[in-house]
Motif scaffolding. Structure first.
Motif, PDB file in Angstrom:
ATOM      1  N   SER A  37       0.796  -1.226  -0.057  1.00 59.06           N
ATOM      2  CA  SER A  37       0.117  -0.130   0.038  1.00 59.06           C
ATOM      3  C   SER A  37       0.716   1.179   0.079  1.00 59.06           C
ATOM      4  CB  SER A  37      -0.886  -0.063   1.099  1.00 59.06           C
ATOM      5  OG  SER A  37      -0.301  -0.083   2.554  1.00 59.06           O
ATOM      6  N   SER A  38       1.961   1.147   0.597  1.00 53.00           N
ATOM      7  CA  SER A  38       2.927   2.578   0.709  1.00 53.00           C
ATOM      8  C   SER A  38       3.657   2.565  -0.557  1.00 53.00           C
ATOM      9  CB  SER A  38       4.075   2.218   1.688  1.00 53.00           C
ATOM     10  OG  SER A  38       4.777   3.213   1.875  1.00 53.00           O
ATOM     11  N   VAL A  39       3.238   3.711  -1.288  1.00 51.88           N
ATOM     12  CA  VAL A  39       3.927   4.186  -2.598  1.00 51.88           C
ATOM     13  C   VAL A  39       5.543   4.065  -2.351  1.00 51.88           C
ATOM     14  CG1 VAL A  39       4.157   5.544  -4.557  1.00 51.88           C
ATOM     15  CG2 VAL A  39       1.831   5.180  -3.628  1.00 51.88           C
ATOM     16  N   VAL A  40       6.015   4.766  -1.567  1.00 57.21           N
ATOM     17  CA  VAL A  40       7.480   5.004  -1.305  1.00 57.21           C
ATOM     18  C   VAL A  40       7.991   3.532  -0.975  1.00 57.21           C
ATOM     19  CG1 VAL A  40       9.273   5.965   0.148  1.00 57.21           C
ATOM     20  CG2 VAL A  40       7.186   7.339  -0.746  1.00 57.21           C
ATOM     21  N   VAL A  41       7.350   2.816  -0.167  1.00 59.83           N
ATOM     22  CA  VAL A  41       8.138   1.580   0.160  1.00 59.83           C
ATOM     23  C   VAL A  41       8.172   0.530  -1.016  1.00 59.83           C
ATOM     24  CG1 VAL A  41       8.028  -0.377   1.982  1.00 59.83           C
ATOM     25  CG2 VAL A  41       7.793   1.702   2.959  1.00 59.83           C
ATOM     26  N   ARG A  42       6.904   0.384  -1.523  1.00 57.77           N
ATOM     27  CA  ARG A  42       6.710  -0.458  -2.878  1.00 57.77           C
ATOM     28  C   ARG A  42       7.840  -0.100  -3.779  1.00 57.77           C
ATOM     29  NH1 ARG A  42       1.954   1.523  -6.163  1.00 57.77           N
ATOM     30  NH2 ARG A  42       1.083   1.442  -4.138  1.00 57.77           N
ATOM     31  N   PHE A  96       5.930  11.684  -4.824  1.00 55.76           N
ATOM     32  CA  PHE A  96       5.873  11.831  -2.907  1.00 55.76           C
ATOM     33  C   PHE A  96       7.043  12.401  -2.503  1.00 55.76           C
ATOM     34  CE2 PHE A  96       2.761   8.918  -4.959  1.00 55.76           C
ATOM     35  CZ  PHE A  96       1.753   8.717  -4.042  1.00 55.76           C
ATOM     36  N   SER A  97       8.286  12.127  -3.228  1.00 54.54           N
ATOM     37  CA  SER A  97       9.388  12.775  -2.628  1.00 54.54           C
ATOM     38  C   SER A  97      10.271  13.596  -3.495  1.00 54.54           C
ATOM     39  CB  SER A  97      10.344  11.384  -1.986  1.00 54.54           C
ATOM     40  OG  SER A  97      10.654  10.783  -3.220  1.00 54.54           O
ATOM     41  N   GLY A  98       9.914  13.899  -4.427  1.00 56.57           N
ATOM     42  CA  GLY A  98      10.796  14.764  -5.322  1.00 56.57           C
ATOM     43  C   GLY A  98      11.149  16.018  -4.792  1.00 56.57           C
ATOM     44  N   ARG A 156       7.440   7.461 -10.588  1.00 57.85           N
ATOM     45  CA  ARG A 156       6.181   7.264  -9.633  1.00 57.85           C
ATOM     46  C   ARG A 156       6.357   7.890  -8.272  1.00 57.85           C
ATOM     47  NH1 ARG A 156       1.994   3.954 -12.020  1.00 57.85           N
ATOM     48  NH2 ARG A 156       2.767   3.398 -13.982  1.00 57.85           N
ATOM     49  N   VAL A 157       7.686   7.722  -7.724  1.00 54.16           N
ATOM     50  CA  VAL A 157       7.856   7.919  -6.489  1.00 54.16           C
ATOM     51  C   VAL A 157       8.186   9.453  -6.262  1.00 54.16           C
ATOM     52  CG1 VAL A 157      10.371   7.600  -6.147  1.00 54.16           C
ATOM     53  CG2 VAL A 157       8.878   7.184  -4.310  1.00 54.16           C
ATOM     54  N   TYR A 185      16.151  12.839  -0.637  1.00 52.40           N
ATOM     55  CA  TYR A 185      15.955  11.407  -0.498  1.00 52.40           C
ATOM     56  C   TYR A 185      15.144  10.890  -1.600  1.00 52.40           C
ATOM     57  CZ  TYR A 185      19.849  11.624   3.063  1.00 52.40           C
ATOM     58  OH  TYR A 185      20.908  11.997   3.624  1.00 52.40           O
ATOM     59  N   VAL A 186      15.285  10.047  -2.200  1.00 53.55           N
ATOM     60  CA  VAL A 186      14.387   9.354  -3.120  1.00 53.55           C
ATOM     61  C   VAL A 186      13.385   8.721  -2.260  1.00 53.55           C
ATOM     62  CG1 VAL A 186      14.000   7.695  -4.881  1.00 53.55           C
ATOM     63  CG2 VAL A 186      15.840   9.261  -5.100  1.00 53.55           C
ATOM     64  N   PHE A 187      13.944   7.918  -0.982  1.00 54.45           N
ATOM     65  CA  PHE A 187      12.967   7.166  -0.164  1.00 54.45           C
ATOM     66  C   PHE A 187      13.366   7.666   1.084  1.00 54.45           C
ATOM     67  CE2 PHE A 187      14.355   4.272  -3.748  1.00 54.45           C
ATOM     68  CZ  PHE A 187      13.184   4.132  -4.439  1.00 54.45           C
ATOM     69  N   PRO A 188      12.696   8.820   1.413  1.00 55.39           N
ATOM     70  CA  PRO A 188      12.919   9.250   2.927  1.00 55.39           C
ATOM     71  C   PRO A 188      12.011   8.680   3.945  1.00 55.39           C
ATOM     72  CG  PRO A 188      11.224  10.350   1.731  1.00 55.39           C
ATOM     73  CD  PRO A 188      11.561   9.321   0.627  1.00 55.39           C
ATOM     74  N   SER A 189      12.633   8.927   5.189  1.00 52.13           N
ATOM     75  CA  SER A 189      12.146   8.338   6.363  1.00 52.13           C
ATOM     76  C   SER A 189      10.567   8.832   6.411  1.00 52.13           C
ATOM     77  CB  SER A 189      12.757   8.983   7.756  1.00 52.13           C
ATOM     78  OG  SER A 189      11.925   8.672   8.781  1.00 52.13           O
ATOM     79  N   ILE A 190       9.632   8.269   7.103  1.00 48.07           N
ATOM     80  CA  ILE A 190       8.311   8.669   7.343  1.00 48.07           C
ATOM     81  C   ILE A 190       8.076   9.625   8.135  1.00 48.07           C
ATOM     82  CG2 ILE A 190       7.456   6.188   6.639  1.00 48.07           C
ATOM     83  CD1 ILE A 190       7.000   5.622   9.811  1.00 48.07           C
TER      84      ILE A 190
END
Length: 375
Positions: A209-214, A274-276, A270-271, A280-285
């Motif tokens: 469900s989490s876009v970033v984690v996926r 959410f984080s652009g 796609r990510v 970081y591409v995959f930041p902390s929640i």
């Protein structure tokens, strides 16, 4: 008269060893074999001692003089008794440099404090024998820590060789223990390597469900980089279809290029929604100022129903390597993409340029293969 490099190189080999003096007790010994060794004459407790400072040219004339000056200068290690702890801490201090991974230094310090200093830390480094060291290592083995025992053995060797080079001990006694320890048990990172299992994995990842984690997991599977490199990925490192990982983020401290397949680029786009706007591409929640936690990927795999013994984020590397090897991709190309860097720096630079086009082709094939089993 002071020595020169030219005089050392021109020194003729004789039937018996002989010496050529420098200054302040430093001299070089010329062996019948042609090898040249630095020696230093000094006095300890009223007795003349000869210290070994290493072999020329590995230890240059300038380095030998610096070692001489260090030994003769004032300080706790200048003469008299040098404990193993003294020597080990000095060696460790010299390992600390801007390019050194902090965790590496912490690991070395932990091994010293836990497995060595309580037993031989206060001993005169020259008095430590191979049997005494073996007793220490056997204690580690008795706890079932066979890999740790080997690492501590290697650590003692590094400290001892530093002691020989700087004239504080006569030889590396750890060398006498080669073959004396139980071989460490070889363990492999948990990984799924069969096509049916990989199909289930990529499908399950697609349902997160989490876009970033996926997309973190998808990019991890597409690129099979190390988990630490993935989670610290920055937008500034992305150059079209190429990810340029700087040296300070790599395990071997050498920059690395990761060709991005069409599928990997799509995931990143796609990510980006959410984080652009952050670093970081995959930041902390919790904050966009830090990358995601080092446990996020594995935690997601556990929520998907995969146990630790089945697969980990690091296992994506073995998964890709297995499939690529089974499908005939050149091992050198696969190893280069895994960032298993060639120790020969000239060859490494050559391979870096030689294989990039082939690696682009391979990475796209891998992503297409994943799509083939997924759909």
């Amino acid at each position: 008269m002071a020595l020169t490099d030219a005089a050392i190189r021109k020194a003729k080999v004789k039937e018996k060893p002989y010496m050529i003096k420098d200054e302040r007790g430093l001299y070089i010994e010329i062996r019948p074999s042609g090898r040249r060794f630095w020696r230093l004459r000094c006095w300890e407790d009223g007795k003349e001692k000869k210290k070994s400072l290493g072999e020329y040219p590995a230890v240059s004339l300038a380095q030998a003089r610096q070692l001489r000056d260090d030994i003769k200068s004032s300080g706790p290690l200048a003469g008299g008794t040098v404990t193993f702890k003294d020597l080990a801490e000095e060696w460790l201090e010299k390992r600390k440099k801007p390019t050194c991974v902090p965790k590496y230094i912490r690991d070395l310090s932990y091994r010293m404090d836990t497995f060595l200093f309580p037993y031989i830390g206060g001993n005169d480094v020259r008095s430590i024998s191979a049997p005494a060291l073996l007793t220490v290592l056997r204690k580690i083995e008795a706890e079932g820590l066979h890999e740790t025992a080997h690492r501590v053995h290697q650590l003692v060797g590094q400290v001892m060789r530093y002691g020989v080079a700087t004239g504080r001990c006569d030889r590396d006694i750890s060398a006498d223990l080669r073959g004396a320890l139980m071989p460490p048990q070889v363990t492999h990172r948990a990984a799924i390597i069969d096509p049916q299992g990989i199909r289930g994995l990529v499908r399950a990842v697609g349902d997160l469900s989490s876009v970033v984690v996926r997309h973190a997991l998808l990019v991890g599977i597409y690129t099979f980089v190390r988990p630490g490199e993935l989670r610290k990925m920055e937008w500034s490192e992305i150059d079209g279809d190429l990810w340029r990982i700087p040296a300070e983020k790599m395990k071997m401290r050498r920059s690395h290029l990761v060709p991005l397949s069409l599928q990997a680029v799509d995931s990143l786009e796609r990510v980006r929604l959410f984080s652009g706007g952050g670093k970081y591409v995959f930041p902390s929640i919790r904050t966009s100022e830090r990358p995601m936690s080092d446990g996020t990927v594995n935690a997601a795999l556990r929520r998907m129903g995969y146990e630790k013994k089945e697969v980990t984020g690091h296992g994506f590397r073995a998964m890709a390597s297995t499939i690529l090897n089974e499908n005939g991709w050149p091992p050198d190309v696969i190893e280069r993409q895994l960032a298993h860097v060639e120790k020969n720096t000239v060859r490494a630079a050559y391979n870096h340029a030689e294989y990039l086009d082939k690696r682009r082709e391979m990475m796209q094939w891998w992503a297409d293969w994943l799509d083939g089993v997924r759909f």
